[in-house]
Design a protein around this motif. Structure first.
Motif, PDB file in Angstrom:
ATOM      1  N   LEU A  54       0.793  -1.274   0.063  1.00  0.00           N
ATOM      2  CA  LEU A  54       0.034  -0.013  -0.094  1.00  0.00           C
ATOM      3  C   LEU A  54       0.622   1.310   0.029  1.00  0.00           C
ATOM      4  CD1 LEU A  54      -2.781   1.141   0.346  1.00  0.00           C
ATOM      5  CD2 LEU A  54      -2.560   1.204   2.835  1.00  0.00           C
ATOM      6  N   ILE A  55       1.757   1.239   0.962  1.00  0.00           N
ATOM      7  CA  ILE A  55       2.910   2.426   0.851  1.00  0.00           C
ATOM      8  C   ILE A  55       3.339   2.703  -0.414  1.00  0.00           C
ATOM      9  CG2 ILE A  55       4.775   3.462   2.054  1.00  0.00           C
ATOM     10  CD1 ILE A  55       3.614   2.161   4.540  1.00  0.00           C
ATOM     11  N   ASP A  56       3.978   1.510  -0.891  1.00  0.00           N
ATOM     12  CA  ASP A  56       4.572   1.762  -2.443  1.00  0.00           C
ATOM     13  C   ASP A  56       3.604   2.382  -3.362  1.00  0.00           C
ATOM     14  OD1 ASP A  56       7.041   0.710  -1.183  1.00  0.00           O
ATOM     15  OD2 ASP A  56       6.900  -1.289  -1.910  1.00  0.00           O
ATOM     16  N   TRP A  57       2.551   1.675  -3.363  1.00  0.00           N
ATOM     17  CA  TRP A  57       1.632   2.295  -4.203  1.00  0.00           C
ATOM     18  C   TRP A  57       1.172   3.764  -3.917  1.00  0.00           C
ATOM     19  CZ3 TRP A  57      -3.557   4.095  -3.406  1.00  0.00           C
ATOM     20  CH2 TRP A  57      -4.461   4.179  -4.707  1.00  0.00           C
ATOM     21  N   CYS A  58       1.027   4.152  -2.880  1.00  0.00           N
ATOM     22  CA  CYS A  58       0.820   5.673  -2.580  1.00  0.00           C
ATOM     23  C   CYS A  58       1.901   6.485  -3.129  1.00  0.00           C
ATOM     24  CB  CYS A  58       0.695   5.684  -0.960  1.00  0.00           C
ATOM     25  SG  CYS A  58      -0.824   5.124  -0.320  1.00  0.00           S
ATOM     26  N   TRP A  59       3.128   5.935  -2.653  1.00  0.00           N
ATOM     27  CA  TRP A  59       4.418   6.574  -3.276  1.00  0.00           C
ATOM     28  C   TRP A  59       4.048   6.947  -4.949  1.00  0.00           C
ATOM     29  CZ3 TRP A  59       6.860   8.070   0.974  1.00  0.00           C
ATOM     30  CH2 TRP A  59       8.251   8.630   0.800  1.00  0.00           C
ATOM     31  N   GLN A  60       3.847   5.676  -5.490  1.00  0.00           N
ATOM     32  CA  GLN A  60       3.878   5.801  -6.970  1.00  0.00           C
ATOM     33  C   GLN A  60       2.681   6.838  -7.493  1.00  0.00           C
ATOM     34  OE1 GLN A  60       3.344   1.757  -8.293  1.00  0.00           O
ATOM     35  NE2 GLN A  60       5.384   1.311  -7.721  1.00  0.00           N
ATOM     36  N   LEU A  61       1.601   6.713  -6.762  1.00  0.00           N
ATOM     37  CA  LEU A  61       0.220   7.569  -7.085  1.00  0.00           C
ATOM     38  C   LEU A  61       0.695   8.953  -6.973  1.00  0.00           C
ATOM     39  CD1 LEU A  61      -2.776   7.644  -7.683  1.00  0.00           C
ATOM     40  CD2 LEU A  61      -3.108   7.700  -5.459  1.00  0.00           C
ATOM     41  N   ALA A  62       1.407   9.278  -5.809  1.00  0.00           N
ATOM     42  CA  ALA A  62       1.909  10.630  -5.584  1.00  0.00           C
ATOM     43  C   ALA A  62       2.744  10.933  -6.592  1.00  0.00           C
ATOM     44  CB  ALA A  62       2.478  10.695  -4.258  1.00  0.00           C
ATOM     45  N   ASP A  63       3.808  10.199  -6.986  1.00  0.00           N
ATOM     46  CA  ASP A  63       4.665  10.612  -8.216  1.00  0.00           C
ATOM     47  C   ASP A  63       3.959  11.050  -9.392  1.00  0.00           C
ATOM     48  OD1 ASP A  63       6.733  10.856  -6.483  1.00  0.00           O
ATOM     49  OD2 ASP A  63       7.633   8.639  -7.079  1.00  0.00           O
ATOM     50  N   LEU A  64       3.140   9.984  -9.702  1.00  0.00           N
ATOM     51  CA  LEU A  64       2.324  10.139 -10.876  1.00  0.00           C
ATOM     52  C   LEU A  64       1.335  11.231 -11.278  1.00  0.00           C
ATOM     53  CD1 LEU A  64       0.874   6.503 -11.582  1.00  0.00           C
ATOM     54  CD2 LEU A  64       2.531   7.622 -12.987  1.00  0.00           C
ATOM     55  N   ASN A  65       1.047  11.873 -10.041  1.00  0.00           N
ATOM     56  CA  ASN A  65       0.110  13.100  -9.876  1.00  0.00           C
ATOM     57  C   ASN A  65       0.976  14.170  -9.498  1.00  0.00           C
ATOM     58  OD1 ASN A  65      -2.881  12.133 -10.175  1.00  0.00           O
ATOM     59  ND2 ASN A  65      -1.906  10.655  -9.057  1.00  0.00           N
ATOM     60  N   ASP A  66       2.441  14.050  -9.780  1.00  0.00           N
ATOM     61  CA  ASP A  66       3.268  15.173  -9.453  1.00  0.00           C
ATOM     62  C   ASP A  66       2.613  15.722  -8.101  1.00  0.00           C
ATOM     63  OD1 ASP A  66       5.396  16.815  -9.662  1.00  0.00           O
ATOM     64  OD2 ASP A  66       4.404  18.298 -10.868  1.00  0.00           O
ATOM     65  N   ARG A  67       2.529  15.183  -7.142  1.00  0.00           N
ATOM     66  CA  ARG A  67       2.115  15.363  -5.857  1.00  0.00           C
ATOM     67  C   ARG A  67       0.725  16.214  -5.710  1.00  0.00           C
ATOM     68  NH1 ARG A  67       8.059  16.560  -6.159  1.00  0.00           N
ATOM     69  NH2 ARG A  67       8.856  14.581  -5.315  1.00  0.00           N
ATOM     70  N   GLY A  68       0.039  16.168  -6.662  1.00  0.00           N
ATOM     71  CA  GLY A  68      -1.325  16.923  -6.813  1.00  0.00           C
ATOM     72  C   GLY A  68      -2.460  16.434  -5.908  1.00  0.00           C
ATOM     73  N   ILE A  69      -2.034  15.285  -5.297  1.00  0.00           N
ATOM     74  CA  ILE A  69      -2.937  14.534  -4.143  1.00  0.00           C
ATOM     75  C   ILE A  69      -2.532  14.237  -3.095  1.00  0.00           C
ATOM     76  CG2 ILE A  69      -2.431  12.534  -5.352  1.00  0.00           C
ATOM     77  CD1 ILE A  69      -5.480  11.440  -4.855  1.00  0.00           C
ATOM     78  N   ASP A  70      -3.426  15.039  -2.069  1.00  0.00           N
ATOM     79  CA  ASP A  70      -2.970  14.423  -0.580  1.00  0.00           C
ATOM     80  C   ASP A  70      -3.509  13.315  -0.268  1.00  0.00           C
ATOM     81  OD1 ASP A  70      -1.824  17.155  -0.055  1.00  0.00           O
ATOM     82  OD2 ASP A  70      -3.673  17.858   0.302  1.00  0.00           O
ATOM     83  N   ILE A  71      -2.458  12.545   0.105  1.00  0.00           N
ATOM     84  CA  ILE A  71      -2.869  10.961   0.792  1.00  0.00           C
ATOM     85  C   ILE A  71      -2.634  10.858   2.213  1.00  0.00           C
ATOM     86  CG2 ILE A  71      -2.391   8.514   0.190  1.00  0.00           C
ATOM     87  CD1 ILE A  71      -1.082   9.302  -2.438  1.00  0.00           C
ATOM     88  N   GLN A  72      -3.476  10.310   2.647  1.00  0.00           N
ATOM     89  CA  GLN A  72      -3.382  10.079   4.245  1.00  0.00           C
ATOM     90  C   GLN A  72      -3.609   8.670   4.808  1.00  0.00           C
ATOM     91  OE1 GLN A  72      -5.550  12.789   7.260  1.00  0.00           O
ATOM     92  NE2 GLN A  72      -6.157  10.837   8.168  1.00  0.00           N
ATOM     93  N   ILE A  73      -2.672   8.146   5.160  1.00  0.00           N
ATOM     94  CA  ILE A  73      -2.335   6.828   5.514  1.00  0.00           C
ATOM     95  C   ILE A  73      -2.764   6.576   7.045  1.00  0.00           C
ATOM     96  CG2 ILE A  73      -1.330   4.609   5.492  1.00  0.00           C
ATOM     97  CD1 ILE A  73       0.258   5.627   3.263  1.00  0.00           C
ATOM     98  N   THR A  74      -3.868   6.133   7.481  1.00  0.00           N
ATOM     99  CA  THR A  74      -4.161   6.010   8.827  1.00  0.00           C
ATOM    100  C   THR A  74      -3.780   4.429   9.053  1.00  0.00           C
ATOM    101  OG1 THR A  74      -5.569   7.691   9.083  1.00  0.00           O
ATOM    102  CG2 THR A  74      -5.582   6.283  10.920  1.00  0.00           C
ATOM    103  N   ILE A  75      -2.862   4.217  10.154  1.00  0.00           N
ATOM    104  CA  ILE A  75      -2.876   2.793  10.546  1.00  0.00           C
ATOM    105  C   ILE A  75      -2.931   2.690  12.040  1.00  0.00           C
ATOM    106  CG2 ILE A  75      -1.013   0.861  10.873  1.00  0.00           C
ATOM    107  CD1 ILE A  75       0.473   2.577   8.669  1.00  0.00           C
ATOM    108  N   ASP A  76      -4.006   1.779  12.563  1.00  0.00           N
ATOM    109  CA  ASP A  76      -4.130   1.521  13.932  1.00  0.00           C
ATOM    110  C   ASP A  76      -3.375   0.541  14.497  1.00  0.00           C
ATOM    111  OD1 ASP A  76      -5.823   1.653  16.234  1.00  0.00           O
ATOM    112  OD2 ASP A  76      -6.937   0.123  15.640  1.00  0.00           O
ATOM    113  N   GLU A  77      -2.907   0.588  15.772  1.00  0.00           N
ATOM    114  CA  GLU A  77      -1.968  -0.128  16.369  1.00  0.00           C
ATOM    115  C   GLU A  77      -0.647  -0.282  15.478  1.00  0.00           C
ATOM    116  OE1 GLU A  77      -2.849  -1.094  18.984  1.00  0.00           O
ATOM    117  OE2 GLU A  77      -4.763  -1.076  19.273  1.00  0.00           O
ATOM    118  N   ILE A  78      -0.297   0.940  15.175  1.00  0.00           N
ATOM    119  CA  ILE A  78       0.965   1.137  14.472  1.00  0.00           C
ATOM    120  C   ILE A  78       2.197   0.515  15.059  1.00  0.00           C
ATOM    121  CG2 ILE A  78       1.461   3.358  15.411  1.00  0.00           C
ATOM    122  CD1 ILE A  78       2.594   3.858  12.457  1.00  0.00           C
TER     123      ILE A  78
END
Length: 182
Positions: A54-78
């Motif tokens: 999931l984190i790798d995918w979010c990284w790729q998504l951010a790069d593809l969108n030239d950081r134009g999308i804010d992504i928040q990942i919430t992890i319970d019991e981190i």
């Protein structure tokens, strides 16, 4: 646009799913985004590998969108995914560290939830910008003083927190958490 993804461990002792927001896997996440959805409860059968993927995918998504999308990942019991450990190669802790250290530059924000901050990876904890602190045991309070927590929280009403900035400044007092998730 903002994309919000919540992930927690499978099993009985966990926060209930967010009704109507459940997805299983990256493919379902991509389909949901194509349908215009922006909030997801990522259901995992193998959290360790799923968080890394999931984190790798979010990284790729951010790069593809030239950081134009804010992504928040919430992890319970981190702390269960990014524990204190002397091991040099521990997934998904290393992926979580990566987001904690460099995610903000790409528009990826990490929200970690734990009732056991003493067990959380120190490198991950040091990278936080804000820290919402609910009542702590004496041991946890002593530990958290290294991270700017300067006042005991036990004087606040039930389900309330004090919010600290990384500088140690208190930025919000008596913030109410949702009791159904406490």
């Amino acid at each position: 646009p903002r994309l919000s993804i919540f992930i927690n461990r499978p099993g009985e002792d966990r926060i209930p799913n967010i009704a109507g927001k459940e997805v299983r896997g990256i493919q379902a996440l991509e389909t949901g985004i194509q349908q215009g959805k922006r909030t997801f409860n990522y259901i995992s059968t193998d959290p360790e590998s799923d968080i890394r993927e999931l984190i790798d995918w979010c990284w790729q998504l951010a790069d593809l969108n030239d950081r134009g999308i804010d992504i928040q990942i919430t992890i319970d019991e981190i702390h269960e995914f990014a524990p204190q450990s002397q091991k040099t190669d521990l997934e998904p802790r290393d992926s979580i560290r990566k987001v904690a250290k460099r995610g903000m530059k790409r528009g990826i924000k990490l929200v970690g939830i734990t009732q056991d901050p003493v067990s959380l990876d120190k490198q991950t904890l040091r990278q936080r910008e804000y820290l919402a602190v609910f009542p702590l045991s004496a041991e946890q309070f002593r530990y958290m003083t290294d991270y700017g927590v300067t006042e005991a929280i036990n004087d606040l009403p039930e389900y309330h927190a004090r919010v600290y900035h990384a500088s140690g400044e208190i930025v919000a007092e008596a913030v109410k958490g949702e009791s159904r998730y406490a």
